[in-house]
Motif scaffolding. Structure first.
Motif, PDB file in Angstrom:
ATOM      1  N   ILE A 108     -38.140 -11.110  15.537  1.00 54.69           N
ATOM      2  CA  ILE A 108     -38.481  -9.689  16.401  1.00 54.69           C
ATOM      3  C   ILE A 108     -37.206  -9.410  17.017  1.00 54.69           C
ATOM      4  O   ILE A 108     -36.958  -8.183  17.100  1.00 54.69           O
ATOM      5  N   GLY A 109     -36.489 -10.308  17.539  1.00 54.53           N
ATOM      6  CA  GLY A 109     -35.175 -10.097  18.239  1.00 54.53           C
ATOM      7  C   GLY A 109     -34.291  -9.594  17.255  1.00 54.53           C
ATOM      8  O   GLY A 109     -33.352  -8.469  17.518  1.00 54.53           O
ATOM      9  N   TYR A 110     -34.074  -9.993  16.008  1.00 60.84           N
ATOM     10  CA  TYR A 110     -33.343  -9.323  14.884  1.00 60.84           C
ATOM     11  C   TYR A 110     -33.827  -8.211  14.508  1.00 60.84           C
ATOM     12  O   TYR A 110     -33.033  -7.121  14.082  1.00 60.84           O
ATOM     13  N   ILE A 111     -35.139  -7.770  14.438  1.00 64.53           N
ATOM     14  CA  ILE A 111     -35.637  -6.627  14.121  1.00 64.53           C
ATOM     15  C   ILE A 111     -34.981  -5.651  14.932  1.00 64.53           C
ATOM     16  O   ILE A 111     -34.741  -4.145  14.893  1.00 64.53           O
ATOM     17  N   LYS A 112     -35.123  -5.746  16.566  1.00 58.64           N
ATOM     18  CA  LYS A 112     -34.806  -4.837  17.487  1.00 58.64           C
ATOM     19  C   LYS A 112     -33.446  -4.682  17.349  1.00 58.64           C
ATOM     20  O   LYS A 112     -33.023  -3.664  17.653  1.00 58.64           O
ATOM     21  N   SER A 113     -32.694  -5.628  17.179  1.00 54.51           N
ATOM     22  CA  SER A 113     -31.125  -5.322  17.077  1.00 54.51           C
ATOM     23  C   SER A 113     -30.910  -4.601  15.905  1.00 54.51           C
ATOM     24  O   SER A 113     -30.121  -3.586  15.951  1.00 54.51           O
ATOM     25  N   LEU A 114     -31.519  -4.660  14.765  1.00 56.98           N
ATOM     26  CA  LEU A 114     -31.162  -3.633  13.661  1.00 56.98           C
ATOM     27  C   LEU A 114     -31.734  -2.177  14.093  1.00 56.98           C
ATOM     28  O   LEU A 114     -30.996  -1.274  13.823  1.00 56.98           O
ATOM     29  N   GLU A 115     -32.671  -2.067  15.001  1.00 57.64           N
ATOM     30  CA  GLU A 115     -33.068  -0.796  15.478  1.00 57.64           C
ATOM     31  C   GLU A 115     -31.890   0.046  16.253  1.00 57.64           C
ATOM     32  O   GLU A 115     -31.465   1.021  16.206  1.00 57.64           O
ATOM     33  N   LYS A 116     -31.273  -0.897  17.239  1.00 56.46           N
ATOM     34  CA  LYS A 116     -30.220  -0.551  18.218  1.00 56.46           C
ATOM     35  C   LYS A 116     -29.108  -0.230  17.143  1.00 56.46           C
ATOM     36  O   LYS A 116     -28.129   0.763  17.794  1.00 56.46           O
ATOM     37  N   GLY A 138     -28.956   1.488  14.588  1.00 52.97           N
ATOM     38  CA  GLY A 138     -29.279   2.564  13.720  1.00 52.97           C
ATOM     39  C   GLY A 138     -30.078   2.355  12.356  1.00 52.97           C
ATOM     40  O   GLY A 138     -29.880   3.241  11.467  1.00 52.97           O
ATOM     41  N   PHE A 139     -30.580   1.144  12.058  1.00 51.63           N
ATOM     42  CA  PHE A 139     -31.290   0.739  11.183  1.00 51.63           C
ATOM     43  C   PHE A 139     -32.658   0.390  11.383  1.00 51.63           C
ATOM     44  O   PHE A 139     -33.095  -0.869  11.070  1.00 51.63           O
ATOM     45  N   PRO A 140     -33.442   1.362  11.796  1.00 49.06           N
ATOM     46  CA  PRO A 140     -34.706   1.031  12.147  1.00 49.06           C
ATOM     47  C   PRO A 140     -35.564   0.781  10.647  1.00 49.06           C
ATOM     48  O   PRO A 140     -35.646   1.321   9.822  1.00 49.06           O
ATOM     49  N   ILE A 141     -36.508  -0.434  10.762  1.00 51.96           N
ATOM     50  CA  ILE A 141     -37.369  -0.860   9.809  1.00 51.96           C
ATOM     51  C   ILE A 141     -38.736  -0.481  10.183  1.00 51.96           C
ATOM     52  O   ILE A 141     -39.105  -0.814  11.312  1.00 51.96           O
ATOM     53  N   GLY A 142     -39.633  -0.007   9.456  1.00 48.56           N
ATOM     54  CA  GLY A 142     -40.883  -0.140   9.637  1.00 48.56           C
ATOM     55  C   GLY A 142     -41.750  -1.093  10.069  1.00 48.56           C
ATOM     56  O   GLY A 142     -41.311  -2.067  10.097  1.00 48.56           O
ATOM     57  N   GLU A 143     -42.931  -0.884  10.777  1.00 47.47           N
ATOM     58  CA  GLU A 143     -43.761  -2.176  11.290  1.00 47.47           C
ATOM     59  C   GLU A 143     -44.202  -2.812  10.146  1.00 47.47           C
ATOM     60  O   GLU A 143     -44.309  -4.183  10.245  1.00 47.47           O
ATOM     61  N   GLU A 144     -44.537  -2.351   8.836  1.00 44.54           N
ATOM     62  CA  GLU A 144     -45.028  -2.865   7.840  1.00 44.54           C
ATOM     63  C   GLU A 144     -43.904  -3.645   7.023  1.00 44.54           C
ATOM     64  O   GLU A 144     -44.005  -4.998   6.711  1.00 44.54           O
ATOM     65  N   LEU A 145     -42.650  -3.360   6.794  1.00 50.30           N
ATOM     66  CA  LEU A 145     -41.710  -4.175   6.447  1.00 50.30           C
ATOM     67  C   LEU A 145     -41.124  -5.108   7.653  1.00 50.30           C
ATOM     68  O   LEU A 145     -41.019  -6.444   7.125  1.00 50.30           O
ATOM     69  N   ALA A 146     -41.305  -4.960   8.643  1.00 45.21           N
ATOM     70  CA  ALA A 146     -41.041  -5.997   9.598  1.00 45.21           C
ATOM     71  C   ALA A 146     -42.012  -7.129   9.782  1.00 45.21           C
ATOM     72  O   ALA A 146     -41.775  -8.264   9.668  1.00 45.21           O
ATOM     73  N   THR A 147     -43.532  -6.798   9.498  1.00 45.40           N
ATOM     74  CA  THR A 147     -44.513  -7.819   9.326  1.00 45.40           C
ATOM     75  C   THR A 147     -43.820  -8.476   7.977  1.00 45.40           C
ATOM     76  O   THR A 147     -44.259  -9.846   7.724  1.00 45.40           O
TER      77      THR A 147
END
Length: 114
Positions: A15-23, A25-34
């Motif tokens: 989840i930390g890696y996913i949040k870092s990607l969003e910061k 500028g590369f947000p990924i959707g909830e489904e892809l994150a899951t």
């Protein structure tokens, strides 16, 4: 995921890696994150992943973390139950009598005599 590592630690790290990607500028959707989190799990969670995907369960990442923690604790409890298997006629057997060699009354020829 390294075997023996708590699943909560692994999922929080992902989840930390996913949040870092969003910061960045590369947000990924909830489904892809899951899906990314599910792929990072060890093989002992394969039945959970299959069930999750087959039933098309839509959960947030924190709900997924909670579900995986529950599954992990249930697996730890189930792992420590001893199993006794009882089989019929598998106990000690009487030793078999050795069979006597059969000569049929014939003498064995000597190989060295001519």
């Amino acid at each position: 995921m390294v075997e023996g590592t708590p699943v909560g630690t692994q999922v929080l790290e992902m989840i930390g890696y996913i949040k870092s990607l969003e910061k960045l500028g590369f947000p990924i959707g909830e489904e892809l994150a899951t899906d990314v989190i599910m792929q990072s799990l060890s093989d002992i969670f394969s039945q959970f992943v299959l069930n999750f995907n087959m039933n098309e369960i839509n959960k947030t990442l924190t709900q997924l973390l909670s579900m995986l923690g529950t599954i992990e604790s249930n697996m730890k409890q189930a792992r420590h139950k001893p199993i006794l298997m009882v089989c019929k006629n598998k106990g000690k057997r009487k030793p078999k009598a050795k069979a006597k060699p059969k000569d049929n009354g014939k003498a064995k020829p000597n190989k060295g005599s001519a």
